[in-house]
Write a protein that holds these residues in place. Structure first.
Motif, PDB file in Angstrom:
ATOM      1  N   ARG A   6      40.193 -37.848  -9.002  1.00 24.86           N
ATOM      2  CA  ARG A   6      40.720 -37.718 -10.355  1.00 24.86           C
ATOM      3  C   ARG A   6      39.709 -38.182 -11.398  1.00 24.86           C
ATOM      4  NH1 ARG A   6      45.304 -39.810  -7.794  1.00 24.86           N
ATOM      5  NH2 ARG A   6      45.140 -41.798  -8.867  1.00 24.86           N
ATOM      6  N   GLN A   7      38.949 -39.214 -11.074  1.00 19.19           N
ATOM      7  CA  GLN A   7      37.905 -39.683 -11.983  1.00 19.19           C
ATOM      8  C   GLN A   7      36.862 -38.592 -12.210  1.00 19.19           C
ATOM      9  OE1 GLN A   7      39.058 -42.693 -13.383  1.00 19.19           O
ATOM     10  NE2 GLN A   7      37.265 -43.850 -12.753  1.00 19.19           N
ATOM     11  N   LEU A   8      36.457 -37.938 -11.095  1.00 14.33           N
ATOM     12  CA  LEU A   8      35.460 -36.869 -11.189  1.00 14.33           C
ATOM     13  C   LEU A   8      35.991 -35.711 -12.018  1.00 14.33           C
ATOM     14  CD1 LEU A   8      32.799 -35.496 -10.374  1.00 14.33           C
ATOM     15  CD2 LEU A   8      33.937 -34.747  -8.268  1.00 14.33           C
ATOM     16  N   LEU A   9      37.234 -35.327 -11.784  1.00 16.01           N
ATOM     17  CA  LEU A   9      37.803 -34.215 -12.533  1.00 16.01           C
ATOM     18  C   LEU A   9      37.909 -34.536 -14.017  1.00 16.01           C
ATOM     19  CD1 LEU A   9      40.571 -33.089 -10.035  1.00 16.01           C
ATOM     20  CD2 LEU A   9      38.533 -31.797 -10.679  1.00 16.01           C
ATOM     21  N   ASP A  10      38.207 -35.787 -14.335  1.00 15.84           N
ATOM     22  CA  ASP A  10      38.267 -36.180 -15.744  1.00 15.84           C
ATOM     23  C   ASP A  10      36.892 -36.034 -16.389  1.00 15.84           C
ATOM     24  OD1 ASP A  10      39.593 -37.222 -18.063  1.00 15.84           O
ATOM     25  OD2 ASP A  10      38.572 -39.124 -17.701  1.00 15.84           O
ATOM     26  N   GLU A  11      35.842 -36.416 -15.662  1.00 15.36           N
ATOM     27  CA  GLU A  11      34.483 -36.247 -16.182  1.00 15.36           C
ATOM     28  C   GLU A  11      34.163 -34.764 -16.382  1.00 15.36           C
ATOM     29  OE1 GLU A  11      32.138 -38.488 -17.077  1.00 15.36           O
ATOM     30  OE2 GLU A  11      33.592 -40.105 -16.771  1.00 15.36           O
ATOM     31  N   ILE A  12      34.497 -33.945 -15.377  1.00 17.77           N
ATOM     32  CA  ILE A  12      34.206 -32.512 -15.453  1.00 17.77           C
ATOM     33  C   ILE A  12      34.973 -31.863 -16.602  1.00 17.77           C
ATOM     34  CG2 ILE A  12      34.518 -30.318 -14.228  1.00 17.77           C
ATOM     35  CD1 ILE A  12      33.981 -31.837 -11.629  1.00 17.77           C
ATOM     36  N   SER A  13      36.145 -32.384 -16.909  1.00 19.29           N
ATOM     37  CA  SER A  13      36.997 -31.766 -17.925  1.00 19.29           C
ATOM     38  C   SER A  13      36.353 -31.752 -19.309  1.00 19.29           C
ATOM     39  CB  SER A  13      38.346 -32.490 -17.994  1.00 19.29           C
ATOM     40  OG  SER A  13      38.228 -33.736 -18.663  1.00 19.29           O
ATOM     41  N   TRP A  14      35.334 -32.555 -19.499  1.00 19.61           N
ATOM     42  CA  TRP A  14      34.661 -32.595 -20.795  1.00 19.61           C
ATOM     43  C   TRP A  14      33.526 -31.575 -20.867  1.00 19.61           C
ATOM     44  CZ3 TRP A  14      36.851 -35.328 -24.600  1.00 19.61           C
ATOM     45  CH2 TRP A  14      37.806 -36.281 -24.232  1.00 19.61           C
ATOM     46  N   GLU A  15      33.367 -30.782 -19.798  1.00 17.73           N
ATOM     47  CA  GLU A  15      32.312 -29.783 -19.753  1.00 17.73           C
ATOM     48  C   GLU A  15      32.934 -28.385 -19.753  1.00 17.73           C
ATOM     49  OE1 GLU A  15      30.056 -30.510 -16.251  1.00 17.73           O
ATOM     50  OE2 GLU A  15      29.794 -32.643 -16.674  1.00 17.73           O
ATOM     51  N   GLY A  16      32.357 -27.471 -20.494  1.00 19.21           N
ATOM     52  CA  GLY A  16      32.809 -26.075 -20.471  1.00 19.21           C
ATOM     53  C   GLY A  16      34.284 -25.941 -20.803  1.00 19.21           C
ATOM     54  N   ASN A  17      34.988 -25.131 -20.011  1.00 21.85           N
ATOM     55  CA  ASN A  17      36.405 -24.879 -20.285  1.00 21.85           C
ATOM     56  C   ASN A  17      37.305 -25.446 -19.181  1.00 21.85           C
ATOM     57  OD1 ASN A  17      35.697 -23.167 -18.297  1.00 21.85           O
ATOM     58  ND2 ASN A  17      36.250 -21.273 -19.332  1.00 21.85           N
ATOM     59  N   ALA A  18      36.928 -26.620 -18.668  1.00 18.46           N
ATOM     60  CA  ALA A  18      37.722 -27.262 -17.616  1.00 18.46           C
ATOM     61  C   ALA A  18      38.653 -28.330 -18.183  1.00 18.46           C
ATOM     62  CB  ALA A  18      36.793 -27.876 -16.561  1.00 18.46           C
ATOM     63  N   ARG A  19      39.096 -28.137 -19.424  1.00 15.03           N
ATOM     64  CA  ARG A  19      39.868 -29.183 -20.091  1.00 15.03           C
ATOM     65  C   ARG A  19      41.222 -29.449 -19.440  1.00 15.03           C
ATOM     66  NH1 ARG A  19      39.515 -27.394 -26.287  1.00 15.03           N
ATOM     67  NH2 ARG A  19      39.371 -25.349 -25.294  1.00 15.03           N
ATOM     68  N   LYS A  20      41.714 -28.494 -18.640  1.00 11.14           N
ATOM     69  CA  LYS A  20      43.018 -28.708 -18.008  1.00 11.14           C
ATOM     70  C   LYS A  20      42.980 -29.857 -17.006  1.00 11.14           C
ATOM     71  CE  LYS A  20      42.389 -25.161 -14.426  1.00 11.14           C
ATOM     72  NZ  LYS A  20      42.934 -23.907 -13.866  1.00 11.14           N
TER      73      LYS A  20
END
Length: 230
Positions: A6-20
């Motif tokens: 979940r930590q990794l996904l939160d970081e990724i969510s700030w890149e491109g269109n992965a905000r979900k």
């Protein structure tokens, strides 16, 4: 408590269109599935994965008895990619595959809340399970947020046998052989998995306190993941 995933996904969510996935993808069925089944793969299988599988209840063609027999021989693959029927008419993306020389289990996991099935989904997955089992015991296992009936998009709540029948009828122009003979359709819930793991944690013993501590941490992480995603 947040998991590394979940930590990794939160970081990724700030890149491109992965905000979900902001906040770690809480409530997303693929995140919950990855967290829970990765831990079920790592925990001692006879004490955890085996009982979880044996708790599954039958809908079509079987009753789930002894599904977790010889759990150490099982291979668990989370988010394994596409599978098709023999003629390639139907393609699905299983959430988990649990396999051995004698068993083929295709797992479809739904989110705890607000989950529904597209009208053809159950039928498509059962047909793929039939073809990919290749002589092994063929099981389609559904992990649900609540016991059946299930929500089918555009049709409302249906019992799973009815949802399967509807889906097979919708596939009649694409798939000639729509027989589901030999495929067991079983279901469990995330709550049942959490309860089973809690029971197994209470019963687990080992002479090495480090082993007990490790198992306790993984088991509690699994139960926490289900709680957070609920």
């Amino acid at each position: 408590m947040s998991s590394p995933l979940r930590q990794l996904l939160d970081e990724i969510s700030w890149e491109g269109n992965a905000r979900k996935y902001r906040g770690g993808g809480i409530g997303k069925e693929n995140v919950l599935t990855a967290e829970v089944f990765q831990l079920l793969d790592l925990l001692p299988r006879s004490h955890f994965l085996g009982p979880v599988l044996d708790d599954a209840q039958g809908v079509v063609g079987g009753h789930g008895s002894a599904l977790g027999t010889d759990p150490e021989a099982l291979s668990v693959s989370v988010l394994p990619g596409d599978l098709t029927t023999d003629g390639l008419q139907v393609r699905v993306q299983p959430d988990v595959l649990i396999t051995s020389d004698s068993l083929f289990v295709l797992v479809e996991a739904k989110a705890v809340r607000r989950a529904s099935f597209p009208p053809q989904q159950l039928a498509r997955e059962v047909l793929v399970t039939r073809d990919r089992a290749e002589g092994r015991r063929a099981v389609h296992l559904l992990v649900l947020g609540a016991p059946p009936p299930v929500q089918v998009r555009g049709l409302g709540p249906l019992q799973m046998q009815d949802a399967l029948t509807v889906g097979l009828d919708l596939l009649k122009d694409r798939v000639a052989d729509r027989s589901t003979d030999g495929v067991e359709v079983l279901w469990t819930t995330w709550e049942s998995i959490a309860h089973s793991v809690g029971t197994s944690l209470s019963a687990f013993t080992n002479p090495d306190p480090a082993v007990v501590g490790s198992v306790q941490r993984m088991g509690e992480a699994l139960r926490t993941a289900i709680d957070i995603h609920s």
